[in-house]
Write a protein that holds these residues in place. Sequence first.
Motif, mmCIF file in Angstrom:
data_model
loop_
_atom_site.group_PDB
_atom_site.id
_atom_site.type_symbol
_atom_site.label_atom_id
_atom_site.label_comp_id
_atom_site.label_asym_id
_atom_site.label_seq_id
_atom_site.Cartn_x
_atom_site.Cartn_y
_atom_site.Cartn_z
ATOM 1 N N THR A 25 0.836 -1.201 0.000
ATOM 2 C CA THR A 25 0.000 0.000 0.000
ATOM 3 C C THR A 25 0.871 1.251 0.000
ATOM 4 O O THR A 25 0.601 2.210 -0.734
ATOM 5 C CB THR A 25 -0.936 0.004 1.229
ATOM 6 N N LEU A 26 1.920 1.248 0.797
ATOM 7 C CA LEU A 26 2.830 2.390 0.851
ATOM 8 C C LEU A 26 3.506 2.610 -0.499
ATOM 9 O O LEU A 26 3.608 3.745 -0.978
ATOM 10 C CB LEU A 26 3.871 2.178 1.949
ATOM 11 N N LEU A 29 0.996 4.140 -2.911
ATOM 12 C CA LEU A 29 0.792 5.570 -2.628
ATOM 13 C C LEU A 29 1.943 6.416 -3.162
ATOM 14 O O LEU A 29 1.724 7.487 -3.741
ATOM 15 C CB LEU A 29 0.610 5.793 -1.129
ATOM 16 N N ALA A 33 1.549 9.212 -6.066
ATOM 17 C CA ALA A 33 1.999 10.585 -5.787
ATOM 18 C C ALA A 33 3.062 11.028 -6.789
ATOM 19 O O ALA A 33 3.106 12.193 -7.191
ATOM 20 C CB ALA A 33 2.538 10.683 -4.365
#
Length: 165
Positions: A25-26, A29, A33
């Motif tokens: 998930t990190l 993200l 971004a």
Amino acid sequence: MSVAAGSSSTLPRRRPAGRKALLATLMLLVAVASAFPLLWMVLSSLKTTAETMQVPPVWIPRTPTLEAYEKVAGVVNVGRSMWNSLVIASITTAGILVTSMMAGYAFAKYSFPGRTLLFSTLLATMFLPPIVTLIPLYRMVARSVSMQAWPASSSPISPMRSVSS
């Protein structure tokens, strides 16, 4: 019967499933971004002038248009710009390849006085960010050739970048 002391270290360590999901998930993200500015730029290029200036911003253009690209094509000769970029990139790449191969061959095959010091200096310059060499490189180009000519964009950069990159 006891277990040998070294046998437990040979088993692969498994990460807990929750930790893997958190890491994935990190990473997702961070990827989103990082890609967002590029996506915003492309979407904004397809908007009308009114949609571009609207507050709050319009995320997806209601009527996509290529008007901005038509204006740029009327002002800039895109074909010529692409050709110039190809020529400069080719000359620079060829220069870097030739000088790097010659330097690598000399360091690998020949033993000469100061070889270790010169090789250490070469390795040390690889740690310099390219921005550090920008002003000295600009001054060297400005003194040697006309700043409007294409050799100013390619010739001194080739040998200098092979040393520091």
